[in-house]
Design a protein around this motif. Structure first.
Motif, PDB file in Angstrom:
ATOM      1  N   CYS A   1       0.833  -1.210   0.000  1.00 54.23           N
ATOM      2  CA  CYS A   1       0.000   0.000   0.000  1.00 54.23           C
ATOM      3  C   CYS A   1       0.864   1.254   0.000  1.00 54.23           C
ATOM      4  O   CYS A   1       0.626   2.203  -0.755  1.00 54.23           O
ATOM      5  CB  CYS A   1      -0.921   0.007   1.221  1.00 54.23           C
ATOM      6  SG  CYS A   1      -2.274  -1.180   1.201  1.00 54.23           S
ATOM      7  N   GLY A   2       1.870   1.272   0.870  1.00 54.65           N
ATOM      8  CA  GLY A   2       2.725   2.445   0.991  1.00 54.65           C
ATOM      9  C   GLY A   2       3.573   2.705  -0.240  1.00 54.65           C
ATOM     10  O   GLY A   2       3.938   3.854  -0.520  1.00 54.65           O
ATOM     11  N   LEU A   3       3.883   1.647  -1.005  1.00 48.83           N
ATOM     12  CA  LEU A   3       4.716   1.790  -2.194  1.00 48.83           C
ATOM     13  C   LEU A   3       3.920   2.040  -3.467  1.00 48.83           C
ATOM     14  O   LEU A   3       4.506   2.292  -4.524  1.00 48.83           O
ATOM     15  CB  LEU A   3       5.564   0.522  -2.388  1.00 48.83           C
ATOM     16  CG  LEU A   3       6.622   0.244  -1.319  1.00 48.83           C
ATOM     17  CD1 LEU A   3       7.289  -1.097  -1.588  1.00 48.83           C
ATOM     18  CD2 LEU A   3       7.667   1.359  -1.267  1.00 48.83           C
ATOM     19  N   ALA A   4       2.594   1.973  -3.377  1.00 53.11           N
ATOM     20  CA  ALA A   4       1.747   2.066  -4.567  1.00 53.11           C
ATOM     21  C   ALA A   4       1.990   3.378  -5.318  1.00 53.11           C
ATOM     22  O   ALA A   4       2.021   4.451  -4.722  1.00 53.11           O
ATOM     23  CB  ALA A   4       0.277   1.952  -4.174  1.00 53.11           C
ATOM     24  N   GLN A   5       2.141   3.262  -6.641  1.00 55.66           N
ATOM     25  CA  GLN A   5       2.377   4.434  -7.480  1.00 55.66           C
ATOM     26  C   GLN A   5       1.147   4.832  -8.293  1.00 55.66           C
ATOM     27  O   GLN A   5       1.197   5.777  -9.070  1.00 55.66           O
ATOM     28  CB  GLN A   5       3.538   4.153  -8.439  1.00 55.66           C
ATOM     29  CG  GLN A   5       4.853   3.883  -7.732  1.00 55.66           C
ATOM     30  CD  GLN A   5       5.273   5.051  -6.846  1.00 55.66           C
ATOM     31  OE1 GLN A   5       5.341   6.196  -7.311  1.00 55.66           O
ATOM     32  NE2 GLN A   5       5.568   4.782  -5.585  1.00 55.66           N
ATOM     33  N   GLY A   6       0.066   4.115  -8.113  1.00 55.04           N
ATOM     34  CA  GLY A   6      -1.170   4.421  -8.820  1.00 55.04           C
ATOM     35  C   GLY A   6      -2.359   3.926  -8.024  1.00 55.04           C
ATOM     36  O   GLY A   6      -2.228   3.107  -7.104  1.00 55.04           O
ATOM     37  N   THR A   7      -3.533   4.412  -8.394  1.00 53.61           N
ATOM     38  CA  THR A   7      -4.738   4.036  -7.663  1.00 53.61           C
ATOM     39  C   THR A   7      -5.008   2.541  -7.749  1.00 53.61           C
ATOM     40  O   THR A   7      -5.390   1.905  -6.761  1.00 53.61           O
ATOM     41  CB  THR A   7      -5.956   4.813  -8.214  1.00 53.61           C
ATOM     42  OG1 THR A   7      -5.649   6.210  -8.234  1.00 53.61           O
ATOM     43  CG2 THR A   7      -7.172   4.586  -7.344  1.00 53.61           C
ATOM     44  N   GLY A   8      -4.825   1.958  -8.934  1.00 55.14           N
ATOM     45  CA  GLY A   8      -5.078   0.528  -9.101  1.00 55.14           C
ATOM     46  C   GLY A   8      -4.203  -0.317  -8.198  1.00 55.14           C
ATOM     47  O   GLY A   8      -4.676  -1.280  -7.578  1.00 55.14           O
TER      48      GLY A   8
END
Length: 499
Positions: A99-106
């Motif tokens: 979650c913390g590394l996510a670079q986009g909404t998907g």
């Protein structure tokens, strides 16, 4: 084979270590349930999320918890509570990092789905290891300590999360779970004893109790309806994907009922529970009240930051009185309900909460916390305080003792379903879509409309209490010590049985 008698005492190192593991693990789940709403404006702006993206960020987590929490309890009973608890901690921690590394909404939404699945393994285990491990003479004290300190973590969650968001980034509300998970793993591997339900074997009756089909059908039903509600504003209610997902959800829900009825008492959700009219009414009441709380939590955090102009820290601080009232007042509300019956608290509580939401509708840009926001939040919290403990006790009193675990688990799931459906449906009902949450005029109209819908839900619950809720024929079981938790984190989980 006979399971050894539980022997941990609260004054020993092993007892304290087991309590530490359970409290920290619950704290992780509760923290991420309460603080994500505060982060929605920041992560939405950074990731370019639409309203639907924000909805799925919340609902992906709620969907997996609601659908799989009973299965998580059943897995612990069958394969070992400590083992499934540890698996849930690792799973939750890895998903939190994603979650913390996510670079986009998907990517964020996918990680939130995984995080919710880990929470479903972890949450029932955090309480069931205490139930199964502590000596009967110390069990009440252990569970009371767990509930109280877990409640404190819930109260502090929005404040800590708001500070992390302002000082660093929204990503740190997920990264903070990593050191907590390491501490839980160290404590659990050193001190938590293994236990399981020896009556649930890998063959025979035990095999029938492992209701994977019911779990998957329940998840598909909730998921289909949720997708239809969230996708309708963008595609249109008559769009083929919207209609198809709604139809799939309805069909899955119908098949779920048929499958559970066929399995009888060995089902994840024995349909015999609903022979109790009071049990059925109380769970509809739960959905209504927790839908109002879910809608309040989702809209208020975004509104205070994007319209009123507050920081994430001040927004987190604004909701603390609600949790503090639950912590301080729930035991007293439970005692009052035991004396006079649940009908009056379950009638007055929603009305008081509705009055609080009506006050909050008047909040606008540049509002004062003390004169504009606090009175509404306090009234809303006071109303919920009158509801939560009497509702939990009444649900348990409405069914036979042998169904106590699964009844509590189902009521817990019902509270999450209420929040899930509110977050999915309210933006559609008030016309909020796309990037409308970034436009002050659009968001103001949507917020005020959403609060009216939530008021309607609460008043519908109060009407149900007046007309349909009556004291059960037998004395309600005494609730475990410790305060229930707020809606984004529903009442303290009891170990599901018969799942």
């Amino acid at each position: 084979m006979t399971a050894p008698a539980p022997a941990l005492r609260t004054g020993t190192a092993a007892g304290r270590g087991t309590l530490l593991a359970a409290i920290l693990a619950s704290g992780m789940v509760f923290l991420d349930s309460t603080v994500v709403n505060v982060a929605l404006p920041r992560l939405g702006a950074e990731l370019g999320a639409t309203v639907a993206g924000l909805q799925w960020t919340v609902n992906g987590y709620l969907l997996m918890l609601a659908a799989f929490v009973l299965l998580g309890g059943a897995l612990g009973d069958r394969f070992g509570r400590r083992r499934i608890f540890l698996l849930g901690v690792v799973w939750f921690a890895v998903a939190s990092v994603l979650c913390g590394l996510a670079q986009g909404t998907g990517a964020l939404i996918a990680a939130r789905f995984l995080q919710g699945a880990g929470g479903a393994l972890l949450t029932p285990g955090s309480l069931s290891v205490l139930q199964a491990s502590f000596h009967p003479d110390d069990r009440g004290k252990a569970i009371g300590t767990w509930s109280g300190l877990s409640g404190v973590s819930t109260a502090l969650g929005p404040l800590l999360g708001g500070w992390l968001i302002d000082a660093f980034s929204w990503r740190w509300i997920f990264f903070i779970n990593l050191p907590l998970a390491v501490a839980v793993l160290v404590a659990a591997m050193r001190w938590v004893p293994e236990s399981r339900d020896e009556s649930v074997s890998r063959t025979g009756a035990g095999q029938r109790r492992f209701d994977l089909a019911g779990t998957l059908l329940g998840a598909l039903g909730l998921g289909g309806l949720t997708y239809a509600l969230i996708d309708a504003p963008a595609r249109g209610a008559g769009a083929l994907p919207v209609l198809a997902s709604a139809l799939a959800g309805v069909v899955a829900a119908v098949v779920f009922v048929l499958v559970e009825r066929r399995r009888g008492d060995t089902a994840m959700l024995p349909t015999a529970l609903f022979a109790s009219r009071l049990f059925s009414v109380l769970n509809v009441f739960t959905v209504l009240v927790y839908a109002a709380l879910g809608g309040f939590s989702f809209f208020l955090a975004v509104y205070l930051q994007n319209v009123v102009g507050w920081s994430a820290l001040l927004t987190g601080l604004a909701t603390m009185p609600l949790t503090l009232l639950l912590l301080v007042g729930s035991a007293r509300a439970g005692a009052l309900s035991a004396r006079i019956g649940p009908r009056l608290p379950l009638t007055v509580g929603p009305v008081v909460a509705a009055a609080g939401l009506l006050l909050l509708r008047r909040v606008g840009a540049g509002a004062s916390y003390w004169t504009d926001v606090l009175p509404g939040v306090v009234l809303f919290g006071a109303g919920l305080t009158l509801v939560v403990a009497p509702l939990t006790a009444s649900v348990l009193a409405a069914v036979a003792d042998r169904f106590a675990g699964v009844a509590s688990g189902f009521n817990n799931a019902a509270s999450r379903v209420g929040s899930l459906l509110a977050v999915a449906a309210l933006p559609l009902l008030v016309g909020l879509s796309g990037r409308g949450y970034e436009q002050q005029a659009t968001l103001t109209d949507a917020f005020r409309g959403a609060m009216l819908w939530c008021v309607g839900l609460l008043l519908a619950g109060a009407a149900m209490a007046v007309l349909l809720i009556h004291p059960p024929a037998r004395e309600a079981p005494r609730a475990q010590p410790g305060p229930p938790l707020p809606a984004s984190v529903p009442p303290a989980e009891r170990r599901p049985r018969g799942a």
